[in-house]
Design a protein around this motif. Structure first.
Motif, short mmCIF file in Angstrom:
data_model
loop_
_atom_site.label_atom_id
_atom_site.label_comp_id
_atom_site.label_asym_id
_atom_site.label_seq_id
_atom_site.Cartn_x
_atom_site.Cartn_y
_atom_site.Cartn_z
N ALA A 1 0.83 -1.21 0.00
CA ALA A 1 0.00 0.00 0.00
C ALA A 1 0.86 1.26 0.00
CB ALA A 1 -0.92 0.00 1.22
N GLY A 2 0.55 2.18 -0.88
CA GLY A 2 1.26 3.45 -0.95
C GLY A 2 2.46 3.45 -1.85
N HIS A 3 2.77 2.34 -2.49
CA HIS A 3 3.91 2.26 -3.41
C HIS A 3 3.36 2.09 -4.83
CE1 HIS A 3 7.07 2.06 -0.38
NE2 HIS A 3 6.33 1.19 0.27
N PRO A 4 3.32 3.13 -5.62
CA PRO A 4 2.79 2.99 -6.99
C PRO A 4 3.63 2.07 -7.85
CG PRO A 4 3.81 5.16 -6.66
CD PRO A 4 3.73 4.51 -5.31
N GLN A 5 4.89 1.85 -7.49
CA GLN A 5 5.71 0.92 -8.26
C GLN A 5 5.29 -0.53 -8.05
OE1 GLN A 5 6.76 2.94 -5.83
NE2 GLN A 5 8.66 4.03 -6.36
N LEU A 6 4.52 -0.80 -6.97
CA LEU A 6 4.12 -2.17 -6.65
C LEU A 6 2.61 -2.36 -6.70
CD1 LEU A 6 6.43 -2.76 -3.52
CD2 LEU A 6 6.94 -3.31 -5.90
N GLU A 7 1.86 -1.46 -6.13
CA GLU A 7 0.42 -1.64 -5.97
C GLU A 7 -0.27 -1.69 -7.32
OE1 GLU A 7 -3.21 0.20 -3.23
OE2 GLU A 7 -1.28 1.24 -3.38
N VAL B 1 1.27 -14.31 3.64
CA VAL B 1 -0.16 -14.54 3.73
C VAL B 1 -0.47 -15.10 5.11
CG1 VAL B 1 -0.43 -14.95 1.25
CG2 VAL B 1 0.06 -16.87 2.76
N SER B 2 -1.74 -15.03 5.50
CA SER B 2 -2.14 -15.57 6.79
C SER B 2 -2.18 -17.08 6.74
CB SER B 2 -3.51 -15.01 7.19
OG SER B 2 -4.48 -15.34 6.21
N GLY B 3 -2.37 -17.71 7.91
CA GLY B 3 -2.22 -19.15 8.01
C GLY B 3 -3.08 -19.95 7.04
N GLY B 4 -4.37 -19.61 6.87
CA GLY B 4 -5.24 -20.42 6.03
C GLY B 4 -5.45 -19.87 4.64
N GLU B 5 -4.83 -18.78 4.31
CA GLU B 5 -5.05 -18.14 3.01
C GLU B 5 -4.31 -18.88 1.92
OE1 GLU B 5 -4.56 -13.70 0.95
OE2 GLU B 5 -4.07 -14.08 3.05
N ARG B 6 -4.94 -19.00 0.75
CA ARG B 6 -4.34 -19.64 -0.41
C ARG B 6 -4.08 -18.58 -1.47
NH1 ARG B 6 -5.23 -25.11 -0.96
NH2 ARG B 6 -3.86 -24.86 -2.78
N VAL B 7 -2.98 -18.76 -2.20
CA VAL B 7 -2.60 -17.84 -3.27
C VAL B 7 -2.86 -18.54 -4.60
CG1 VAL B 7 -0.75 -16.49 -4.29
CG2 VAL B 7 -0.90 -16.73 -1.83
N GLU B 8 -3.64 -17.90 -5.44
CA GLU B 8 -4.00 -18.50 -6.72
C GLU B 8 -2.75 -18.67 -7.60
OE1 GLU B 8 -7.00 -17.66 -10.50
OE2 GLU B 8 -6.95 -16.32 -8.77
N THR C 1 2.19 -13.45 -13.01
CA THR C 1 0.86 -12.88 -13.29
C THR C 1 0.11 -12.49 -12.02
OG1 THR C 1 -0.04 -15.14 -13.31
CG2 THR C 1 0.65 -14.19 -15.44
N TYR C 2 0.67 -12.78 -10.84
CA TYR C 2 -0.03 -12.43 -9.61
C TYR C 2 -0.05 -10.91 -9.44
CZ TYR C 2 -1.18 -12.00 -4.66
OH TYR C 2 -1.77 -11.64 -3.48
N VAL C 3 -1.22 -10.36 -9.16
CA VAL C 3 -1.39 -8.91 -9.00
C VAL C 3 -1.22 -8.55 -7.53
CG1 VAL C 3 -2.93 -6.95 -9.35
CG2 VAL C 3 -2.95 -8.84 -10.98
N LEU C 4 -0.31 -7.64 -7.25
CA LEU C 4 -0.06 -7.19 -5.88
C LEU C 4 -1.15 -6.24 -5.44
CD1 LEU C 4 3.78 -6.58 -6.17
CD2 LEU C 4 2.63 -8.56 -5.19
N ARG C 5 -1.75 -6.54 -4.30
CA ARG C 5 -2.81 -5.70 -3.75
C ARG C 5 -2.27 -4.79 -2.65
NH1 ARG C 5 -6.42 -10.65 -1.94
NH2 ARG C 5 -4.33 -11.17 -1.18
N GLY C 6 -3.03 -3.78 -2.34
CA GLY C 6 -2.60 -2.85 -1.32
C GLY C 6 -2.49 -3.46 0.05
N SER C 7 -3.23 -4.53 0.32
CA SER C 7 -3.18 -5.19 1.63
C SER C 7 -2.06 -6.21 1.74
CB SER C 7 -4.52 -5.89 1.90
OG SER C 7 -4.80 -6.84 0.88
#
Length: 635
Positions: free
Chosen positions: A539-545, A565-572, A603-609
């Protein structure tokens, strides 16, 4: 930026902020630092002194107390409210309190938070649990004073420990013999240099390729480590096309550190094993008496023709003198009864000795252990102070066998050694026989981490006389002295691995990154250049977000390595084996256990969170941090 401290970390940190990030720095040090004790000499002290001399010269020429240059130095015994106000804390962006005393840092932090609620605070505290509470308290105070929420980003507080920061690198240096170590949320990673692949060979990229080495080892291009060293010099963070096109050049790849050697049997706390419960001589005595009982039972069975169980029962009755006299029996039965009574007399003192030894063993279950016989391939750790205690904990977390040597029975780390059941040799390491008791002749490496440079050097020289190829790691305070020692030992023992480390040198990048608002996890040298590893919130980095991982990658500047990522979260798009379990504990209430996901798809898109771990050059990280800092700067 304001830096307050009373040892070498303050000067090193000031030089890091000025040299890497180009920040204006005010340094507050006690008056005795200049006149009595030089905390840092060499490059860090020279850089800090040159910076301050330049500023003082400008002040003298203009007669102005704030020349608007790179920084200035104030002398004060303690960081009182008046001293902090004179240092400009009310207008500063960040304040680092790196005194060696935790109470001094806490008291100054509370005062600074009252003077400037939006100030970014970085504290040096050894007590981890206290640091978590202080961090939460100061952040809550800043949020209430500014009217912002916990995630507003203003008035943040970061508590660091130089011991915790330097411990992973020191432990890994003793394990794998390299300084190219970085710790990321419980994982210990290292950069490995790979030779150019031969014809038909495929180079192993590891987790990722960090750099291309110089075309030739003695090529002058890039030897100075400048950013414009040319194509023949080291090329940091190359893209895949550059790696494929490079021929005849070695690579630096990232891989995880692991240990596969023999672990040191620690046993269960409070429940000693049978071999530890009784001495060797007593065990042999008990075995001899048991053999006598069996022989008597067999003899009685032959003489009387009784059942084996009944013969054993009668033998035990005779042994404890609770059977009827055999005066009406035959001669063989009477002789066996007398022999059983005689064995019973021998059994009484043995049983009494067993009871006393067992009580003594349980009483001393928390006492110091001695190095077991036949121990080999272990790490000998000298010094159980602040740094030695953290390194010991890190080594035991990796199940590496350790033997500690400490002269002070009341040292800080003695309780930790007892809790971890680590063997400790009490004695002065400079005296003959102490290192031999630690099995130095069969050790894998030696970590000399006492607070006295000459003690560490003497121990290393003596250890090398016992075993010339022993891997050694020295903690040396003086930079110039460390360089001279390293070169001399390398020349005298070219086939042995020698490393000299400074805790302030290892800790300063993390403190500087925290003052800039980011968590710098570590630094890895590549020839004469440096790669930094940092944990950054997108968040706040236009080069990444909003960009994909492939689009966010900038060759030669920064590269996203992992996603938290949190313990139970899956990354597509990421297989389960791509997630490496981390051990990061939340320092905020409600924080959840997290893990790191490596080998992210482009191809994974970086989100602000999102929160990512990236590798960057000093210039690239400064650019990434600088833009964020300007966006958030007051006014």
């Amino acid at each position: 930026m304001v830096v307050c401290g009373d040892d070498g970390l303050a000067h090193r940190l000031a030089a890091e902020l000025r040299g890497v990030y180009g920040e204006q720095v005010t340094l507050v040090v006690p008056p005795s630092v200049r006149r009595v004790r030089q905390p840092v000499v060499g490059r860090a002290r020279a850089a800090s002194a040159a910076l301050l001399d330049m500023v003082n010269a400008a002040v003298n020429r203009t007669g102005n107390g704030d020349p608007g240059g790179a920084g200035r130095e104030l002398e004060a015994t303690e960081p009182t409210e008046d001293v902090l106000a004179e240092a400009g804390v009310e207008r500063a962006t960040a304040l680092a309190l790196v005194y060696d005393d935790d109470e001094t840092n806490i008291r100054a932090a509370l005062t600074a938070r009252r003077l400037n609620p939006r100030l970014r605070l970085v504290l040096r505290l050894y007590n981890r649990r206290l640091g978590q509470h202080i961090e939460a308290l100061l952040d809550q105070s800043a949020a209430l004073a500014t009217g912002g929420g916990p995630g507003s980003g203003t008035g943040s507080t970061t508590v660091l420990s130089d011991a915790d920061t330097a411990a992973p690198a020191l432990a890994a240096t003793a394990l794998v013999g390299t300084s190219k170590i970085v710790e990321t949320d419980g994982l210990l990673l290292r950069a490995v240099e790979r030779n150019p692949p031969g014809p038909g060979e495929v180079a192993d990229p590891g987790l990722c390729t960090l750099a291309l080495l110089s075309a030739t080892s003695n090529d002058p291009a890039g030897a100075d480590g400048s950013e414009s060293s040319g194509e023949q010099g080291p090329r940091l963070l190359p893209d895949e096309a550059a790696v494929r096109a490079a021929t005849g050049r070695g690579t630096v790849v990232l891989e995880q550190v692991s240990y596969s050697g023999p672990p040191l049997p620690a046993g269960r706390a409070g429940v000693p094993a049978f071999r530890e419960l009784f001495s060797r001589r007593l065990r042999w005595s008990l075995a001899g008496l048991a053999a006598c009982v069996v022989a008597l039972a067999v003899a009685l069975m032959v003489v009387t023709g009784d059942h084996p169980l009944h013969a054993t029962y009668v033998t035990l009755l005779d042994l404890f003198s609770i059977n009827e006299p055999a005066h009406n029996k035959d001669t063989g039965r009477q002789i066996l009864q007398l022999l059983s009574g005689f064995v019973g007399l021998l059994l009484l003192p043995v049983l009494l000795a067993a009871v006393l030894e067992a009580l003594g063993t349980f009483r001393s279950a928390t006492a110091l252990r001695k190095p077991p016989r036949g121990l080999g391939g272990h790490v000998v750790l000298l010094g159980l102070g602040k740094i030695g205690t953290r390194v010991l904990t890190r080594l035991r977390e990796m199940d590496i066998p350790v033997v500690c040597v400490e002269a002070d029975p009341e040292a800080r780390g003695m309780a930790t050694a007892r809790r971890l059941r680590v063997p400790v040799v009490l004695g002065d390491v400079t005296q003959e026989g102490v290192l031999e008791a630690a099995k130095i002749h069969r050790a894998h490496s030696l970590l000399a981490l006492t607070s006295v440079d000459t003690t560490n050097l003497e121990a290393v020289l003596y250890a090398r006389s016992v075993r010339s190829r022993l891997r050694v790691v020295l903690r040396l305070y003086d930079d110039d002295f460390a360089t001279a020692v390293y070169r001399t030992l390398r020349a005298a023992h070219p086939r042995a691995q020698t490393r000299s480390r400074s805790v302030t040198h290892l800790a300063a990048p993390s403190f500087a990154g925290a003052m800039m608002g980011r968590q710098v996890l570590g630094a890895i040298p590549v020839e004469r250049r440096v790669l930094l590893f940092a944990a950054v919130e997108v968040a706040g980095h236009p080069q990444l977000e909003g960009k994909t991982v492939g689009e966010a990658f900038r060759a030669g500047a920064w590269r996203v390595l992992a996603l938290e990522v949190s313990g139970g979260e899956r990354v597509e798009g990421v297989a389960p084996e791509g997630a490496r379990e981390g051990g990061r504990e939340g320092t905020r209430e409600g924080a959840r256990e997290s893990r790191l996901v490596w080998e992210l798809p482009d191809t994974y898109v970086l989100r602000g969170s999102d929160r990512v771990v990236l590798a960057a050059t000093r210039r690239g990280l400064a650019e990434l941090l600088g833009r964020r800092a300007r966006q958030r700067s007051p006014g």
